[in-house]
Design an enzyme around this catalytic site. Structure first.
Site, mmCIF file in Angstrom:
data_model
loop_
_atom_site.group_PDB
_atom_site.id
_atom_site.type_symbol
_atom_site.label_atom_id
_atom_site.label_comp_id
_atom_site.label_asym_id
_atom_site.label_seq_id
_atom_site.Cartn_x
_atom_site.Cartn_y
_atom_site.Cartn_z
ATOM 1 C CD GLN A 1 -57.745 15.601 10.660
ATOM 2 O OE1 GLN A 1 -58.005 16.257 9.647
ATOM 3 N NE2 GLN A 1 -56.826 15.986 11.530
ATOM 4 C CE LYS B 1 -51.429 15.530 7.456
ATOM 5 N NZ LYS B 1 -52.612 14.902 8.028
ATOM 6 N NE ARG C 1 -59.987 9.718 16.821
ATOM 7 C CZ ARG C 1 -59.225 10.565 16.105
ATOM 8 N NH1 ARG C 1 -58.577 11.547 16.700
ATOM 9 N NH2 ARG C 1 -59.119 10.435 14.787
ATOM 10 C CG ASP D 1 -49.400 14.116 12.361
ATOM 11 O OD1 ASP D 1 -49.684 14.554 11.224
ATOM 12 O OD2 ASP D 1 -50.260 13.909 13.235
ATOM 13 N NE ARG E 1 -55.142 21.211 7.565
ATOM 14 C CZ ARG E 1 -54.879 20.433 8.607
ATOM 15 N NH1 ARG E 1 -54.892 20.946 9.832
ATOM 16 N NH2 ARG E 1 -54.612 19.165 8.437
ATOM 17 C CB SER F 1 -57.881 11.160 5.975
ATOM 18 O OG SER F 1 -58.413 12.050 6.950
ATOM 19 N NE ARG G 1 -47.074 19.687 9.399
ATOM 20 C CZ ARG G 1 -47.829 19.035 10.284
ATOM 21 N NH1 ARG G 1 -47.959 17.724 10.208
ATOM 22 N NH2 ARG G 1 -48.440 19.694 11.254
ATOM 23 C CE LYS H 1 -52.331 17.517 17.358
ATOM 24 N NZ LYS H 1 -53.329 17.656 16.277
#
Ligand code: S3P
Length: 436
Positions: free
Chosen positions: A182, A355, A24, A328, A121, A180, A359, A19
């Site tokens: 991201q 997340k 990307r 994850d 988020r 992170s 979670r 993913k």
């Protein structure tokens, strides 16, 4: 979806494309000159959201869903055009965070948002570095959440003063408080439009696909330890790439083989980038019979076939720098721990609270409902393994990783396990239940 106990799982399989790398590939393909051809693209809803955002930004993308092939007709670093509507990332945190970095480098104004989960988020983690770079990015309701509004005006002014590029940000050295990928990728992509080198240091190394792919497409990137830098204004050139199978998707089947008696699986073509392979290390520490075969490279990413057999497992302690490499996979690691002898402690995993769902809370509630001895802590959980699980109704909270982890738990639990909203697996693994 109802899952029942199995006595054995056997076979050879592949998992869909990674993913993170799929996202990307579209982003870099769009910002490159010429054509980028991608094989084994993940046709999950999150990556389709990335495609639809880039189409809205004027990039032509051919999407052959049946053959998992995507062709991106890149227009170079300054080729994106003003969207005629809001950019909607759906459920995808990777899309909103990285694309926001790219949008801050454009000469046009844009608004980006997503579904109800995305709008809860945290976005402060990207607003802080992007504003340090001089971006004019606003959280519309002043609450640090999406929708985000990116204004071109202030940066255009600095661009006019400094040189003739459309839109220039300031190069910074950002010390990120959170490991992170991201956040790191958001800053590095914004750095492509900066006036000088952009550097990110993180507390522990997060997945490094952005760094590897930026180099592959022609950018000048330097990575040393937990610090990575990119030089601005590279000439990116379209490439061909084949995406490895997603280790985060393979993790469910690895866990299934380990906990269902008499099981033996071969999972082929799985990416084992060392910034992603924490699940393999955890399985080994737990005593799993797992072998990596046929190790080779797909471009800059290592790939292998994973052979895994039912094993007796023991509880372990998981924390520190390994956490970003398995972030994850924690839902399915929690499931595994219920089938291990002794205590498993997971620490330093507070990121799980932000997340697609909280979670930490959802894992502990659902595993407790299945009869597990599990307690939530501030930054993780403690599981006393070995207590048999029984089926229960599992609220996935529309979180794909929760739905899949609990489907695996159901394979080794007594009675029926009913997964609510199972269609949320479409985010990252549309064929999951069929393959299972
Ligand atoms: C991702 C990074 C991770 C991960 C997410 C995908 C990425 O998030 O949980 O599923 O592709 O960069 P964080 O960067 O928030 O840790």
């Amino acid at each position: 979806m109802i899952i029942r106990k199995r006595s054995s799982l056997k076979g050879s399989m592949t998992v869909p494309g990674d993913k993170s790398i799929s996202h990307r590939s579209v982003m870099l393909g769009a910002l490159s000159e010429g054509i980028t051809e991608v094989e084994n693209f993940l046709m999950g809803d999150d990556c389709l959201s990335t495609i639809s955002c880039f189409r809205r930004l004027g990039i032509s993308i051919d999407n052959d869903i049946a053959n998992k092939r995507v062709t991106i007709h890149g227009k170079g670093l300054d080729g994106l055009t003003a969207p005629n509507d809001v950019l909607d990332v759906g459920n995808s945190g990777t899309t909103i965070r990285i694309l926001s970095g790219i949008l801050c480098g454009q000469k046009f104004t844009s608004t980006i948002t997503g579904d109800s989960s995305i709008r809860k988020r945290p976005m402060e983690r990207i607003l802080i570095p992007l504003r340090q770079m001089g971006a004019d990015i606003a959280d519309m309701n002043n609450d640090t959440f999406a929708p985000l509004f990116i204004n071109s005006s202030s940066a255009s002014l600095s661009a006019m003063q400094s040189n003739n590029f459309n839109h220039v940000l300031k190069g910074i050295h950002y010390i990120s408080p959170v490991a992170s990928a991201q956040v790191k990728s958001c800053v590095l992509f914004a750095g492509l439009y900066a006036d000088s080198i952009t550097t990110v240091t993180e507390p522990a190394i997060s997945r490094n696909h952005t760094e590897l792919m930026l180099s592959y497409f022609g950018a000048s990137v330097n990575a040393e330890g937990t610090t990575v830098s990119v030089l601005p204004r590279p000439k990116l050139t379209g490439r061909r790439l084949s995406i490895p199978g997603d280790i985060s998707s393979a993790a469910y089947f690895i866990a299934a083989a380990l906990i269902v008696p008499n099981s033996e699986l071969l999972i082929k073509n799985v990416g084992i980038n060392p910034t992603r392979d924490g699940i393999i290390n955890v399985c080994r520490m737990m005593g799993a019979d797992i072998k990596l075969e046929n190790i080779r490279n797909y471009g800059s990413e290592p790939v292998c076939d994973i052979y895994v057999r039912h094993s007796s497992l023991k509880g372990i302690e998981i924390g520190g720098d390994i956490i970003p490499t398995l972030i994850d996979e924690i839902p399915v690691i929690a499931v595994l721990s219920c089938f291990a002898d002794g205590k498993t402690v997971i620490r330093n995993a507070e990121e799980l609270k932000v997340k697609e769902s909280n979670r930490l809370e959802v894992i502990v509630n659902n595993l407790s409902n299945m009869g597990a001895d599990i307690t939530a802590t501030e930054d993780g959980m403690i599981i006393n393994g070995g207590k048999p699980l029984h089926g229960a109704v599992i609220d996935s909270r529309m979180d794909h990783r929760i739905a899949m982890a609990f489907a695996i738990a159901g394979l080794a639990a007594d009675g029926d396990t009913r997964i609510l909203n199972p269609e949320c697996v479409n985010i990252s693994y549309p064929e999951f239940f069929k393959i299972l």
